[in-house]
Design a protein around this motif. Sequence first.
Motif, PDB file in Angstrom:
ATOM      1  N   TYR A 189     -14.432 -14.083 -19.433  1.00 46.34           N
ATOM      2  CA  TYR A 189     -15.206 -14.095 -20.671  1.00 46.34           C
ATOM      3  C   TYR A 189     -16.676 -13.879 -20.363  1.00 46.34           C
ATOM      4  O   TYR A 189     -17.107 -13.934 -19.212  1.00 46.34           O
ATOM      5  CB  TYR A 189     -15.008 -15.398 -21.455  1.00 46.34           C
ATOM      6  CG  TYR A 189     -15.232 -16.652 -20.655  1.00 46.34           C
ATOM      7  CD1 TYR A 189     -16.465 -17.288 -20.644  1.00 46.34           C
ATOM      8  CD2 TYR A 189     -14.197 -17.206 -19.906  1.00 46.34           C
ATOM      9  CE1 TYR A 189     -16.667 -18.442 -19.907  1.00 46.34           C
ATOM     10  CE2 TYR A 189     -14.383 -18.359 -19.174  1.00 46.34           C
ATOM     11  CZ  TYR A 189     -15.620 -18.971 -19.173  1.00 46.34           C
ATOM     12  OH  TYR A 189     -15.814 -20.111 -18.439  1.00 46.34           O
ATOM     13  N   VAL A 190     -17.426 -13.623 -21.421  1.00 43.29           N
ATOM     14  CA  VAL A 190     -18.868 -13.439 -21.318  1.00 43.29           C
ATOM     15  C   VAL A 190     -19.536 -14.629 -21.992  1.00 43.29           C
ATOM     16  O   VAL A 190     -19.163 -15.022 -23.096  1.00 43.29           O
ATOM     17  CB  VAL A 190     -19.309 -12.124 -22.001  1.00 43.29           C
ATOM     18  CG1 VAL A 190     -20.821 -11.999 -22.021  1.00 43.29           C
ATOM     19  CG2 VAL A 190     -18.677 -10.927 -21.310  1.00 43.29           C
TER      20      VAL A 190
ATOM     21  N   GLU B 114     -18.577 -18.378 -25.877  1.00 40.03           N
ATOM     22  CA  GLU B 114     -17.774 -17.550 -24.981  1.00 40.03           C
ATOM     23  C   GLU B 114     -17.260 -16.363 -25.794  1.00 40.03           C
ATOM     24  O   GLU B 114     -16.627 -16.555 -26.827  1.00 40.03           O
ATOM     25  CB  GLU B 114     -16.600 -18.335 -24.396  1.00 40.03           C
ATOM     26  CG  GLU B 114     -16.993 -19.363 -23.361  1.00 40.03           C
ATOM     27  CD  GLU B 114     -17.460 -20.683 -23.943  1.00 40.03           C
ATOM     28  OE1 GLU B 114     -18.065 -21.463 -23.201  1.00 40.03           O
ATOM     29  OE2 GLU B 114     -17.234 -20.936 -25.133  1.00 40.03           O
ATOM     30  N   LYS B 115     -17.550 -15.160 -25.306  1.00 39.23           N
ATOM     31  CA  LYS B 115     -17.189 -13.946 -26.043  1.00 39.23           C
ATOM     32  C   LYS B 115     -16.176 -13.132 -25.251  1.00 39.23           C
ATOM     33  O   LYS B 115     -16.069 -13.270 -24.045  1.00 39.23           O
ATOM     34  CB  LYS B 115     -18.432 -13.086 -26.284  1.00 39.23           C
ATOM     35  CG  LYS B 115     -19.520 -13.775 -27.075  1.00 39.23           C
ATOM     36  CD  LYS B 115     -20.743 -12.887 -27.171  1.00 39.23           C
ATOM     37  CE  LYS B 115     -21.885 -13.602 -27.847  1.00 39.23           C
ATOM     38  NZ  LYS B 115     -23.101 -12.798 -27.875  1.00 39.23           N
TER      39      LYS B 115
ATOM     40  N   ASN C 183     -23.478 -13.105 -19.352  1.00 37.68           N
ATOM     41  CA  ASN C 183     -23.011 -13.080 -17.967  1.00 37.68           C
ATOM     42  C   ASN C 183     -21.490 -13.183 -17.947  1.00 37.68           C
ATOM     43  O   ASN C 183     -20.876 -13.743 -18.855  1.00 37.68           O
ATOM     44  CB  ASN C 183     -23.634 -14.225 -17.157  1.00 37.68           C
ATOM     45  CG  ASN C 183     -25.066 -13.932 -16.805  1.00 37.68           C
ATOM     46  OD1 ASN C 183     -25.365 -12.920 -16.177  1.00 37.68           O
ATOM     47  ND2 ASN C 183     -25.972 -14.803 -17.228  1.00 37.68           N
ATOM     48  N   LEU C 184     -20.906 -12.657 -16.887  1.00 32.01           N
ATOM     49  CA  LEU C 184     -19.457 -12.631 -16.738  1.00 32.01           C
ATOM     50  C   LEU C 184     -18.979 -13.885 -16.012  1.00 32.01           C
ATOM     51  O   LEU C 184     -19.507 -14.244 -14.955  1.00 32.01           O
ATOM     52  CB  LEU C 184     -19.046 -11.378 -15.959  1.00 32.01           C
ATOM     53  CG  LEU C 184     -17.557 -11.140 -15.770  1.00 32.01           C
ATOM     54  CD1 LEU C 184     -16.853 -10.991 -17.113  1.00 32.01           C
ATOM     55  CD2 LEU C 184     -17.333  -9.893 -14.924  1.00 32.01           C
ATOM     56  N   TYR C 185     -17.978 -14.530 -16.601  1.00 28.02           N
ATOM     57  CA  TYR C 185     -17.394 -15.748 -16.046  1.00 28.02           C
ATOM     58  C   TYR C 185     -15.883 -15.588 -15.941  1.00 28.02           C
ATOM     59  O   TYR C 185     -15.278 -14.823 -16.684  1.00 28.02           O
ATOM     60  CB  TYR C 185     -17.653 -16.947 -16.968  1.00 28.02           C
ATOM     61  CG  TYR C 185     -19.062 -17.452 -16.988  1.00 28.02           C
ATOM     62  CD1 TYR C 185     -19.410 -18.613 -16.303  1.00 28.02           C
ATOM     63  CD2 TYR C 185     -20.052 -16.789 -17.702  1.00 28.02           C
ATOM     64  CE1 TYR C 185     -20.705 -19.100 -16.336  1.00 28.02           C
ATOM     65  CE2 TYR C 185     -21.345 -17.267 -17.737  1.00 28.02           C
ATOM     66  CZ  TYR C 185     -21.670 -18.425 -17.051  1.00 28.02           C
ATOM     67  OH  TYR C 185     -22.951 -18.905 -17.083  1.00 28.02           O
ATOM     68  N   VAL C 186     -15.304 -16.352 -15.039  1.00 24.78           N
ATOM     69  CA  VAL C 186     -13.851 -16.493 -14.961  1.00 24.78           C
ATOM     70  C   VAL C 186     -13.555 -17.980 -14.845  1.00 24.78           C
ATOM     71  O   VAL C 186     -14.203 -18.693 -14.075  1.00 24.78           O
ATOM     72  CB  VAL C 186     -13.250 -15.727 -13.759  1.00 24.78           C
ATOM     73  CG1 VAL C 186     -11.795 -16.118 -13.540  1.00 24.78           C
ATOM     74  CG2 VAL C 186     -13.362 -14.234 -13.975  1.00 24.78           C
ATOM     75  N   TYR C 187     -12.595 -18.426 -15.625  1.00 27.66           N
ATOM     76  CA  TYR C 187     -12.145 -19.812 -15.525  1.00 27.66           C
ATOM     77  C   TYR C 187     -10.784 -19.796 -14.850  1.00 27.66           C
ATOM     78  O   TYR C 187      -9.853 -19.150 -15.328  1.00 27.66           O
ATOM     79  CB  TYR C 187     -12.050 -20.462 -16.911  1.00 27.66           C
ATOM     80  CG  TYR C 187     -11.813 -21.947 -16.830  1.00 27.66           C
ATOM     81  CD1 TYR C 187     -12.879 -22.836 -16.877  1.00 27.66           C
ATOM     82  CD2 TYR C 187     -10.535 -22.465 -16.680  1.00 27.66           C
ATOM     83  CE1 TYR C 187     -12.677 -24.201 -16.782  1.00 27.66           C
ATOM     84  CE2 TYR C 187     -10.320 -23.825 -16.579  1.00 27.66           C
ATOM     85  CZ  TYR C 187     -11.395 -24.692 -16.629  1.00 27.66           C
ATOM     86  OH  TYR C 187     -11.194 -26.045 -16.522  1.00 27.66           O
ATOM     87  N   ASP C 188     -10.677 -20.494 -13.722  1.00 32.82           N
ATOM     88  CA  ASP C 188      -9.406 -20.617 -13.013  1.00 32.82           C
ATOM     89  C   ASP C 188      -8.689 -21.844 -13.571  1.00 32.82           C
ATOM     90  O   ASP C 188      -9.132 -22.979 -13.375  1.00 32.82           O
ATOM     91  CB  ASP C 188      -9.653 -20.769 -11.510  1.00 32.82           C
ATOM     92  CG  ASP C 188      -8.371 -20.709 -10.706  1.00 32.82           C
ATOM     93  OD1 ASP C 188      -7.382 -21.367 -11.100  1.00 32.82           O
ATOM     94  OD2 ASP C 188      -8.362 -20.003  -9.687  1.00 32.82           O
TER      95      ASP C 188
ATOM     96  N   ASN D  46     -17.078 -22.292 -30.346  1.00 32.91           N
ATOM     97  CA  ASN D  46     -17.789 -21.896 -29.125  1.00 32.91           C
ATOM     98  C   ASN D  46     -17.184 -22.466 -27.848  1.00 32.91           C
ATOM     99  O   ASN D  46     -17.877 -22.609 -26.841  1.00 32.91           O
ATOM    100  CB  ASN D  46     -19.272 -22.265 -29.195  1.00 32.91           C
ATOM    101  CG  ASN D  46     -20.013 -21.415 -30.188  1.00 32.91           C
ATOM    102  OD1 ASN D  46     -19.563 -20.327 -30.542  1.00 32.91           O
ATOM    103  ND2 ASN D  46     -21.147 -21.889 -30.645  1.00 32.91           N
ATOM    104  N   ASN D  47     -15.921 -22.795 -27.861  1.00 29.82           N
ATOM    105  CA  ASN D  47     -15.252 -23.274 -26.657  1.00 29.82           C
ATOM    106  C   ASN D  47     -13.879 -22.630 -26.536  1.00 29.82           C
ATOM    107  O   ASN D  47     -13.290 -22.201 -27.526  1.00 29.82           O
ATOM    108  CB  ASN D  47     -15.117 -24.799 -26.670  1.00 29.82           C
ATOM    109  CG  ASN D  47     -16.441 -25.474 -26.413  1.00 29.82           C
ATOM    110  OD1 ASN D  47     -17.076 -25.238 -25.394  1.00 29.82           O
ATOM    111  ND2 ASN D  47     -16.888 -26.285 -27.356  1.00 29.82           N
ATOM    112  N   LEU D  48     -13.390 -22.576 -25.302  1.00 31.33           N
ATOM    113  CA  LEU D  48     -12.080 -21.994 -25.032  1.00 31.33           C
ATOM    114  C   LEU D  48     -11.055 -23.099 -24.814  1.00 31.33           C
ATOM    115  O   LEU D  48     -11.342 -24.106 -24.164  1.00 31.33           O
ATOM    116  CB  LEU D  48     -12.143 -21.101 -23.792  1.00 31.33           C
ATOM    117  CG  LEU D  48     -13.041 -19.878 -23.900  1.00 31.33           C
ATOM    118  CD1 LEU D  48     -13.108 -19.150 -22.568  1.00 31.33           C
ATOM    119  CD2 LEU D  48     -12.550 -18.939 -24.993  1.00 31.33           C
TER     120      LEU D  48
END
Length: 189
Positions: A158-159, A144-145, A163-168, A122-124
């Motif tokens: 990722y979702v 994170e999907k 909800n929609l997320y972006v990791y910079d 469950n982590n990136l």
Amino acid sequence: MKSKILFLLFTALLIFGNFSDSSAQKKKLTYKQVYESGRDMRAMMMTMSRPQGWADENYYLETKADPAKPGSRPQLMKTNALTGESVVYVDNSNIQLPEGFSIDRPSAVSKDYNYYLFNQKNNLYYYSKPDNSFKQLTNDDAEEKVAKLSPDGKKVAYVKKNNLYVYDVELEKEIQFTKDGTDLIYNGW
């Protein structure tokens, strides 16, 4: 009449040509290979090719062990579609990742094969080949999907909790784009 004979000859060649090389397709697996996980199954799976796409109009990309190095780790190979000859396209043989991660099995990879994304527990996690750096991007209980890398490999979309997320990656910052995700509203799918 001439065209009929040519057609029959061509059809016969197609039929008999397909049967002559089919013996390799009839190799039977052993009970151990099918039902017992172990060294034999892993060795068999390591030799299997995984198509990855096209390099250009004449070459396709596949992940497989280098035929010139028996027993080697799978690598991204560029294979000539006509001749079947392969050469190493991306050499990842020297990359060492933490235990439990394999450069051969990322969740996503950038188009230039320099940035790799892993989704585990469950982590990136993110690997940068140019920097030879590996880091954990997220650290929470939420899953994170459908994580995807941007074309330049610097951002991850990722979702999470619908909800929609972006990791910079450069800023090391998670940005939430939507806040209305529920069991009925799936943002980012």
